[in-house]
Design a protein around this motif. Sequence first.
Motif, PDB file in Angstrom:
ATOM      1  N   GLY A   1      10.386  -6.947  -0.647  1.00  0.00           N
ATOM      2  CA  GLY A   1      10.161  -6.480   0.644  1.00  0.00           C
ATOM      3  C   GLY A   1       9.789  -4.901   0.811  1.00  0.00           C
ATOM      4  O   GLY A   1      10.039  -4.124   1.748  1.00  0.00           O
ATOM      5  N   ALA A   2       9.100  -4.502  -0.441  1.00  0.00           N
ATOM      6  CA  ALA A   2       8.865  -2.970  -0.678  1.00  0.00           C
ATOM      7  C   ALA A   2       7.914  -2.815   0.348  1.00  0.00           C
ATOM      8  O   ALA A   2       7.057  -3.525   0.794  1.00  0.00           O
ATOM      9  CB  ALA A   2       8.122  -2.721  -1.838  1.00  0.00           C
ATOM     10  N   THR A   3       7.952  -1.611   1.234  1.00  0.00           N
ATOM     11  CA  THR A   3       7.069  -1.157   2.062  1.00  0.00           C
ATOM     12  C   THR A   3       5.908  -0.325   1.701  1.00  0.00           C
ATOM     13  O   THR A   3       4.754  -0.225   2.374  1.00  0.00           O
ATOM     14  CB  THR A   3       7.693  -0.575   3.244  1.00  0.00           C
ATOM     15  N   ALA A   4       6.106   0.443   0.585  1.00  0.00           N
ATOM     16  CA  ALA A   4       5.178   1.279   0.027  1.00  0.00           C
ATOM     17  C   ALA A   4       5.246   1.282  -1.377  1.00  0.00           C
ATOM     18  O   ALA A   4       6.565   1.245  -2.079  1.00  0.00           O
ATOM     19  CB  ALA A   4       5.035   2.712   0.596  1.00  0.00           C
TER      20      ALA A   4
ATOM     21  N   ALA B   1       8.784   2.923  -5.286  1.00  0.00           N
ATOM     22  CA  ALA B   1       8.468   2.089  -3.999  1.00  0.00           C
ATOM     23  C   ALA B   1       9.553   2.779  -2.972  1.00  0.00           C
ATOM     24  O   ALA B   1      10.679   3.123  -3.408  1.00  0.00           O
ATOM     25  CB  ALA B   1       8.813   0.671  -4.459  1.00  0.00           C
ATOM     26  N   THR B   2       9.211   2.338  -1.627  1.00  0.00           N
ATOM     27  CA  THR B   2      10.249   2.416  -0.676  1.00  0.00           C
ATOM     28  C   THR B   2      10.849   0.933  -0.092  1.00  0.00           C
ATOM     29  O   THR B   2      10.008   0.028  -0.276  1.00  0.00           O
ATOM     30  CB  THR B   2       9.541   3.304   0.452  1.00  0.00           C
ATOM     31  N   PHE B   3      11.897   0.941   0.148  1.00  0.00           N
ATOM     32  CA  PHE B   3      12.557  -0.071   0.686  1.00  0.00           C
ATOM     33  C   PHE B   3      13.440  -0.271   1.873  1.00  0.00           C
ATOM     34  O   PHE B   3      13.846   0.816   2.050  1.00  0.00           O
ATOM     35  CB  PHE B   3      13.609  -0.906  -0.310  1.00  0.00           C
ATOM     36  N   PRO B   4      13.411  -0.978   2.810  1.00  0.00           N
ATOM     37  CA  PRO B   4      14.313  -0.910   3.940  1.00  0.00           C
ATOM     38  C   PRO B   4      15.635  -0.586   3.514  1.00  0.00           C
ATOM     39  O   PRO B   4      16.328  -1.293   2.679  1.00  0.00           O
ATOM     40  CB  PRO B   4      14.173  -2.468   4.572  1.00  0.00           C
TER      41      PRO B   4
ATOM     42  N   ARG C   1       0.972  -1.248  -0.192  1.00  0.00           N
ATOM     43  CA  ARG C   1      -0.071  -0.068  -0.045  1.00  0.00           C
ATOM     44  C   ARG C   1       0.884   1.412   0.037  1.00  0.00           C
ATOM     45  O   ARG C   1       1.972   1.256   0.142  1.00  0.00           O
ATOM     46  CB  ARG C   1      -1.026  -0.025   1.335  1.00  0.00           C
ATOM     47  N   ARG C   2       0.138   2.394  -0.065  1.00  0.00           N
ATOM     48  CA  ARG C   2       0.795   3.681  -0.163  1.00  0.00           C
ATOM     49  C   ARG C   2       1.326   4.084   1.530  1.00  0.00           C
ATOM     50  O   ARG C   2       2.240   4.825   1.533  1.00  0.00           O
ATOM     51  CB  ARG C   2       0.028   4.813  -0.621  1.00  0.00           C
ATOM     52  N   SER C   3       0.779   3.439   2.406  1.00  0.00           N
ATOM     53  CA  SER C   3       0.997   3.844   3.702  1.00  0.00           C
ATOM     54  C   SER C   3       2.051   3.263   4.663  1.00  0.00           C
ATOM     55  O   SER C   3       2.040   3.218   5.858  1.00  0.00           O
ATOM     56  CB  SER C   3      -0.364   3.782   4.536  1.00  0.00           C
ATOM     57  N   GLY C   4       2.904   2.386   3.755  1.00  0.00           N
ATOM     58  CA  GLY C   4       3.832   1.777   4.569  1.00  0.00           C
ATOM     59  C   GLY C   4       5.227   2.106   4.835  1.00  0.00           C
ATOM     60  O   GLY C   4       6.088   1.488   5.090  1.00  0.00           O
ATOM     61  N   ALA C   5       5.504   3.630   4.158  1.00  0.00           N
ATOM     62  CA  ALA C   5       6.949   3.903   4.004  1.00  0.00           C
ATOM     63  C   ALA C   5       7.257   4.415   5.490  1.00  0.00           C
ATOM     64  O   ALA C   5       6.435   5.073   6.354  1.00  0.00           O
ATOM     65  CB  ALA C   5       7.137   5.271   3.198  1.00  0.00           C
ATOM     66  N   ARG C   6       8.787   4.167   5.996  1.00  0.00           N
ATOM     67  CA  ARG C   6       8.998   4.536   7.293  1.00  0.00           C
ATOM     68  C   ARG C   6      10.351   5.339   7.053  1.00  0.00           C
ATOM     69  O   ARG C   6      11.212   5.163   6.381  1.00  0.00           O
ATOM     70  CB  ARG C   6       9.283   3.172   8.323  1.00  0.00           C
ATOM     71  N   PRO C   7      10.579   6.165   8.263  1.00  0.00           N
ATOM     72  CA  PRO C   7      11.957   7.133   8.294  1.00  0.00           C
ATOM     73  C   PRO C   7      13.101   5.915   7.952  1.00  0.00           C
ATOM     74  O   PRO C   7      13.059   4.948   8.533  1.00  0.00           O
ATOM     75  CB  PRO C   7      11.889   7.751   9.554  1.00  0.00           C
TER      76      PRO C   7
END
Length: 326
Positions: A215-218, A280-283, A158-164
């Motif tokens: 493992g994409a988070t958003a 996308a965002t990734f760890p 989803r769009r809501s999973g990105a983390r600092p």
Amino acid sequence: MPSQQGPTEGTVAEIGEFGLIDSVTRHRSQPEHTLLGPGDDAALVAAPDGKVVASTDMLVQNVHFRLDWSSPAQVGRKAVAVNLADVAAMGAMPTAVLVGLACPGATRTEQITELADGMWEEAERAGVGLVGGDVVAADQIVISVTALGDLRGVTAVRRSGARPGEVVAINGRLGWSAAGLAVLGRGFRSPVSVVNAHRYPEPPYAAGPEAAAAGATAMIDISDGLLADLGHVATASGVGIDVDSNALPVDQKLIEVASALGAEPLRWVLTGGEDHALAATFPSAREVPPGWRRIGVVAAAADRGVGVTVDGKPYEPEQGWQHWRG
């Protein structure tokens, strides 16, 4: 893929609703996950995951496409591609599309069969079936496509999973459609590679499921522009995102076109829509999948505020396309 269908001469009013449907569906092949295609009250599509990803979008003549700029086949490809990109952005493998078509009765039948050829071509490129739909009369051509997808056991991204602390990456072209639109708007038809990028996008369908598996988070489909769509991720996730302009791919062809038109190629890359690449965002501890390119970082909202910056600063104009506002 040329049409293999029945009579295409005359208008759609002359061939009739069912004749038109038969003309654009007969003798077409379907992938294995299409259990029942066009011809019954509804289609049957396999969904091994037990959950179906669904998305729908509309294309209106002279709003989303112009037939003096694009062939019907190119419009058909675009109509399917922009919908399947949304499915891929959830981490799902596209499986099927359903098409609703409205058009004037005076529309030439060959124009609609060519439109259908483009739809079938893009569906085949994505490995999906065109499994059904509807046709109706209207004052102009309107295309509505519903796309379906299967997650194959992974969690939807989803769009809501990105983390600092995470990294931001993209897969696909940026700025090409905006450059093509600028060329067409000046009355030119070349370079063809740039103009065609506006006529029909080429989303990286497989990259969505690959990112989910990695493992994409958003994740999001870049339809309204990189900054605008990353802004949706930032808002949904409650984070800030900073884009490194030096990491962005600015193709030499875009530089040449921008120079000829007196434009700024980086602005096309940052704000131009309709490329339908994926972001996308990734760890940060993980490598991004092959084909993905790191372009920025996710920051805590307290550091950047909820929103998107470029090289640590606000970028104006940041806003991408919006209906009713333009």
